[in-house]
Design an enzyme around this catalytic site. Structure first.
Site, PDB file in Angstrom:
ATOM      1  N   GLU A  28       0.675  -1.204   0.096  1.00  0.00           N
ATOM      2  CA  GLU A  28       0.021  -0.102  -0.007  1.00  0.00           C
ATOM      3  C   GLU A  28       0.886   1.315   0.044  1.00  0.00           C
ATOM      4  OE1 GLU A  28      -4.000  -0.674   2.317  1.00  0.00           O
ATOM      5  OE2 GLU A  28      -2.229  -1.205   3.770  1.00  0.00           O
ATOM      6  N   TYR A  60     -16.332  25.368  -2.409  1.00  0.00           N
ATOM      7  CA  TYR A  60     -16.072  23.871  -2.657  1.00  0.00           C
ATOM      8  C   TYR A  60     -14.874  23.777  -3.299  1.00  0.00           C
ATOM      9  CZ  TYR A  60     -18.772  24.487  -6.954  1.00  0.00           C
ATOM     10  OH  TYR A  60     -19.129  24.888  -8.115  1.00  0.00           O
ATOM     11  N   ILE A  79      -6.532   4.762   8.021  1.00  0.00           N
ATOM     12  CA  ILE A  79      -7.968   5.679   7.418  1.00  0.00           C
ATOM     13  C   ILE A  79      -8.322   6.701   8.548  1.00  0.00           C
ATOM     14  CG2 ILE A  79      -7.972   4.655   5.089  1.00  0.00           C
ATOM     15  CD1 ILE A  79     -10.445   3.510   6.134  1.00  0.00           C
ATOM     16  N   GLU A  80      -8.421   5.978   9.629  1.00  0.00           N
ATOM     17  CA  GLU A  80      -8.885   6.893  10.896  1.00  0.00           C
ATOM     18  C   GLU A  80      -7.938   8.165  10.893  1.00  0.00           C
ATOM     19  OE1 GLU A  80      -8.090   3.503  10.600  1.00  0.00           O
ATOM     20  OE2 GLU A  80      -9.611   2.418  12.019  1.00  0.00           O
ATOM     21  N   LYS A 106     -12.022   2.906   1.454  1.00  0.00           N
ATOM     22  CA  LYS A 106     -10.906   2.374   0.852  1.00  0.00           C
ATOM     23  C   LYS A 106     -11.371   1.189  -0.075  1.00  0.00           C
ATOM     24  CE  LYS A 106      -6.323   0.854   2.655  1.00  0.00           C
ATOM     25  NZ  LYS A 106      -5.626   0.567   3.722  1.00  0.00           N
TER      26      LYS A 106
END
Length: 129
Positions: A28, A60, A79-80, A106
């Site tokens: 990864e 945005y 990812i937290e 993910k």
């Protein structure tokens, strides 16, 4: 209907795709993968709604640029941690954001699943971030 002080107006960016290098596994970090971000930012939109003046709101495009920078230029194992960093950076950059809900997905996690994706969702008020 219960009334609260929480602003219910929101700026929404959904199903944004980025390429990043987040994860625990060596592959990864070496090969990278796609990440999808869904974001809601609680902002009082009465003034821009009435004035039609871009200077009274949060663009945005500016939010997207910040997301792009965070997802593609930083690296996290979890990812937290990526989600929390997104929240922290948005609160720092845009003082009128009152709350944030971010989902980091993910879809290509290195787990042998035929269909689906893995995700986290973080909801933070400015006071509790």
């Amino acid at each position: 209907m219960v009334r609260t002080n929480r602003v219910e107006d929101k700026i929404i960016l959904s199903d944004l795709a980025f390429y990043g290098y987040h994860g625990v596994m060596m592959e990864e970090n070496t090969l990278g993968q796609r990440f999808r971000i869904d974001l809601e930012c609680g902002v009082d939109l009465r003034v821009p709604g009435r004035s039609d003046d871009v200077e009274t709101t949060i663009s945005y495009a500016d939010i997207f640029e910040l997301l792009n920078e965070v997802v593609t230029k930083t690296r996290f194992k979890l990812i937290e941690a990526l989600g929390q960093h997104i929240v922290d950076q948005l609160f720092d950059a845009f003082p009128t954001i009152q709350w944030i809900k971010v989902r980091v997905r993910k879809p290509e996690a290195p787990i042998p699943v035929v269909a689906g994706e893995f995700a986290i969702e973080i909801v933070r008020d400015r006071e509790t971030a």
